[in-house]
Design a protein around this motif. Structure first.
Motif, PDB file in Angstrom:
ATOM      1  N   SER A   1       0.821  -1.213   0.000  1.00 13.83           N
ATOM      2  CA  SER A   1       0.000   0.000   0.000  1.00 13.83           C
ATOM      3  C   SER A   1       0.855   1.263   0.000  1.00 13.83           C
ATOM      4  O   SER A   1       0.533   2.238  -0.682  1.00 13.83           O
ATOM      5  CB  SER A   1      -0.927  -0.015   1.211  1.00 13.83           C
TER       6      SER A   1
ATOM      7  N   ASP B   1       1.609   2.216  -3.345  1.00 19.89           N
ATOM      8  CA  ASP B   1       0.410   2.309  -4.205  1.00 19.89           C
ATOM      9  C   ASP B   1       0.151   1.015  -4.962  1.00 19.89           C
ATOM     10  O   ASP B   1      -0.303   1.037  -6.110  1.00 19.89           O
ATOM     11  CB  ASP B   1       0.509   3.494  -5.171  1.00 19.89           C
ATOM     12  N   CYS B   2       0.454  -0.121  -4.339  1.00 17.19           N
ATOM     13  CA  CYS B   2       0.194  -1.436  -4.913  1.00 17.19           C
ATOM     14  C   CYS B   2      -0.780  -2.191  -4.014  1.00 17.19           C
ATOM     15  O   CYS B   2      -1.070  -1.763  -2.896  1.00 17.19           O
ATOM     16  CB  CYS B   2       1.489  -2.263  -4.992  1.00 17.19           C
TER      17      CYS B   2
END
Length: 132
Positions: A65, A68-69
């Protein structure tokens, strides 16, 4: 000199500092996540195995996270565990599906080991960065 593009999770540096490694590094469109264990913020292990595995996945998801995954971006998984002959089926069937994500699944390798620095389970992944 190449500078690593390191991903950190606030409040989760105890083990990284103790063992001198980065939680994850972005490189060439991928995120390489170091082995995540079921550690509390102070670096100590969750004592019960199922709770430790769940915490390892929560720690993994926090690193993903922060970059941004999500687990759906993961393409490669390596799992290390103590005593796989005794715990693999239970973990694989009861705990791992709670976090694994949707099909198609990433490729996976599970390795039985004799030592994990006080832990019983570790998971490391490579994820595709979504915007690269």
């Amino acid at each position: 000199m190449t500078i690593r593009d390191v991903v950190f999770v606030p409040g989760r540096q105890a083990l990284n500092e103790m063992h001198r490694y980065s939680p994850a590094v972005r490189s060439n469109g991928f995120l390489f996540v170091s082995g995540q264990v079921g550690s509390r913020e102070d670096g100590s292990p969750e004592p019960e195995l199922k709770a430790q595995v769940r915490k390892a996945f929560e720690n993994l998801n926090a690193v993903l996270s922060a970059a941004d995954c999500s687990f759906n971006d993961v393409v490669d998984v390596t799992i290390f565990m103590l005593n796989p002959d005794q715990v693999f089926e239970m973990l694989w069937n009861e705990v791992v599906p709670e976090y694994w994500g949707q099909q198609p699944y990433p490729n996976a390798t599970v390795v039985g080991v004799t030592w994990l620095a006080g832990f019983q389970f570790e998971i490391k992944v490579v994820a595709r960065l979504p915007n690269d």
